[in-house]
Scaffold this active site. Sequence first.
Site, PDB file in Angstrom:
ATOM      1  N   TRP A 106       0.827  -1.209   0.000  1.00  0.00           N
ATOM      2  CA  TRP A 106       0.000   0.000   0.000  1.00  0.00           C
ATOM      3  C   TRP A 106       0.855   1.250   0.000  1.00  0.00           C
ATOM      4  O   TRP A 106       0.505   2.255  -0.632  1.00  0.00           O
ATOM      5  CB  TRP A 106      -0.973  -0.007   1.186  1.00  0.00           C
ATOM      6  CG  TRP A 106      -1.908  -1.175   1.118  1.00  0.00           C
ATOM      7  CD1 TRP A 106      -1.936  -2.253   1.947  1.00  0.00           C
ATOM      8  CD2 TRP A 106      -2.930  -1.407   0.128  1.00  0.00           C
ATOM      9  NE1 TRP A 106      -2.900  -3.135   1.535  1.00  0.00           N
ATOM     10  CE2 TRP A 106      -3.530  -2.644   0.429  1.00  0.00           C
ATOM     11  CE3 TRP A 106      -3.380  -0.696  -0.983  1.00  0.00           C
ATOM     12  CZ2 TRP A 106      -4.567  -3.183  -0.332  1.00  0.00           C
ATOM     13  CZ3 TRP A 106      -4.414  -1.233  -1.751  1.00  0.00           C
ATOM     14  CH2 TRP A 106      -4.990  -2.460  -1.414  1.00  0.00           C
ATOM     15  N   ASP A 175      -0.722   7.023   6.568  1.00  0.00           N
ATOM     16  CA  ASP A 175      -1.830   6.120   6.241  1.00  0.00           C
ATOM     17  C   ASP A 175      -1.958   5.169   7.428  1.00  0.00           C
ATOM     18  O   ASP A 175      -1.108   4.309   7.645  1.00  0.00           O
ATOM     19  CB  ASP A 175      -1.509   5.353   4.950  1.00  0.00           C
ATOM     20  CG  ASP A 175      -2.557   4.282   4.631  1.00  0.00           C
ATOM     21  OD1 ASP A 175      -3.536   4.148   5.402  1.00  0.00           O
ATOM     22  OD2 ASP A 175      -2.384   3.572   3.625  1.00  0.00           O
ATOM     23  N   LYS A 199     -11.458  -1.567   8.889  1.00  0.00           N
ATOM     24  CA  LYS A 199     -10.697  -2.494   9.723  1.00  0.00           C
ATOM     25  C   LYS A 199     -10.993  -2.239  11.207  1.00  0.00           C
ATOM     26  O   LYS A 199     -11.583  -3.074  11.872  1.00  0.00           O
ATOM     27  CB  LYS A 199      -9.207  -2.367   9.420  1.00  0.00           C
ATOM     28  CG  LYS A 199      -8.928  -2.765   7.968  1.00  0.00           C
ATOM     29  CD  LYS A 199      -7.589  -2.350   7.499  1.00  0.00           C
ATOM     30  CE  LYS A 199      -7.463  -2.351   5.996  1.00  0.00           C
ATOM     31  NZ  LYS A 199      -7.803  -3.598   5.323  1.00  0.00           N
TER      32      LYS A 199
HETATM   33  N1  PMP Z   1      -3.723   1.386   3.069  1.00  0.00           N
HETATM   34  C1  PMP Z   1      -3.662   0.285   3.820  1.00  0.00           C
HETATM   35  C2  PMP Z   1      -2.626   0.211   4.894  1.00  0.00           C
HETATM   36  C3  PMP Z   1      -4.550  -0.764   3.589  1.00  0.00           C
HETATM   37  O1  PMP Z   1      -4.470  -1.872   4.342  1.00  0.00           O
HETATM   38  C4  PMP Z   1      -5.515  -0.648   2.569  1.00  0.00           C
HETATM   39  C5  PMP Z   1      -6.551  -1.715   2.268  1.00  0.00           C
HETATM   40  N2  PMP Z   1      -6.507  -2.861   2.901  1.00  0.00           N
HETATM   41  C6  PMP Z   1      -5.546   0.505   1.804  1.00  0.00           C
HETATM   42  C7  PMP Z   1      -4.644   1.506   2.104  1.00  0.00           C
HETATM   43  C8  PMP Z   1      -6.557   0.686   0.712  1.00  0.00           C
HETATM   44  O2  PMP Z   1      -7.759   1.041   1.297  1.00  0.00           O
HETATM   45  P1  PMP Z   1      -9.115   1.203   0.476  1.00  0.00           P
HETATM   46  O3  PMP Z   1      -9.499  -0.145   0.003  1.00  0.00           O
HETATM   47  O4  PMP Z   1     -10.056   1.772   1.490  1.00  0.00           O
HETATM   48  O5  PMP Z   1      -8.860   2.151  -0.645  1.00  0.00           O
END
Ligand code: PMP
Length: 362
Positions: A106, A175, A199
């Site tokens: 990510w 993030d 989460k």
């Molecule tokens: N950042 C992290 C640390 C994640 O774990 C995730 C998704 N699991 C995301 C970003 C992406 O999030 P989203 O699906 O809400 O766009």
Amino acid sequence: MGPDHERKHNFTAGPGVLPLEVLEGLRDDLLLIVGAGAGILEISHRGEHFEKILAEAEARLRALAGIPEDWEILFLPGGASTQFFQVPLSFLTPGKTADYLVTGHWAAKARDEAAALGSVNTAWDGKASGYDHVPRDDEIRLSESPAYVHYTSNNTIYGTRFSRPPRLDVPLVADKSSDMLAGPLDLEGHVLVYASAQKNLGPAGVTLVLIRKDFLETARDDVPSMLRYRLHAEKESRLNTPPVFAIHALGRVLRWIEEQGGLVAMADRNEKKAALVYAALDARPDFYRGLSRPDSRSLMNVCFRAPSPELDRKLVAEAERRGLIGLSGYRDVGGLRASLYNACPMEACEALAGLLLAFGET
Ligand code: PMP
């Protein structure tokens, strides 16, 4: 008996498990928000009932996490993935460079989205070591005067985390999608923090964004209106229909965290839960291999492998037989991943630790 007796110990990485009390409350709210004459899916996003829900969620979060008044709290659509480009679009102005700590999948996505929009410096990259750890402050190679430094506080796929934010003397953007409110919120050095809800905070559909107001003032305004933080911050403008249900559910989760004793109690519980599972893995070093280095271990996502992909599959199957679900690792990584978010109870971790100790022993 209701369907809840069929609920299993849920270790899914996200959308993740929610507290049963919250779900029961939401079941009632689907039918009726008291005084509104309608359920939560059926009320106006400009009416008094939603205004109250929004104001309460914000006040509760501010109190729970100690968010100072000079920070704006926004509930935005689009997931954390939208923040990957909304942040650079707003703050990575021409002539500036943004720095990224690439500690996993990510984090790399966030960096790549920014690189499509402006000048980016990868200040640390863990790819060569399989993203098995996060950097120490003195390993980070910053550019000169970065607009901001972006990092991912918990790496959901590789099971690593920063046990405290980097101390770098530059504006930090975090993030926190997979560890928001897992413990006290440390905003020192930060200018923006975001987390998608699915989460630790509630259902998918809403992303929590915290922005320090003086940083917000520097956001570019020559971008599409839905991407302008400043317009979202002018709450009365209500740019479009927000995710009403998701925000309401998030408010209920905040109340649940409060009832559990707040963020210090959450951290304490999360540390005990993770310690139990890691202890079971560590008790059999010849059998299990962790994906993360011990000094970077996540409390939220415990990622590991059995000695072979076949044993990984057998372990997942045996877990399911015992009522433990959602343990398969991320599709590109394999192995197993146990996500121990706030709403995952100690009993689930005890059941998992019991399985890890017993599996393949007879
Ligand atoms: N950042 C992290 C640390 C994640 O774990 C995730 C998704 N699991 C995301 C970003 C992406 O999030 P989203 O699906 O809400 O766009």
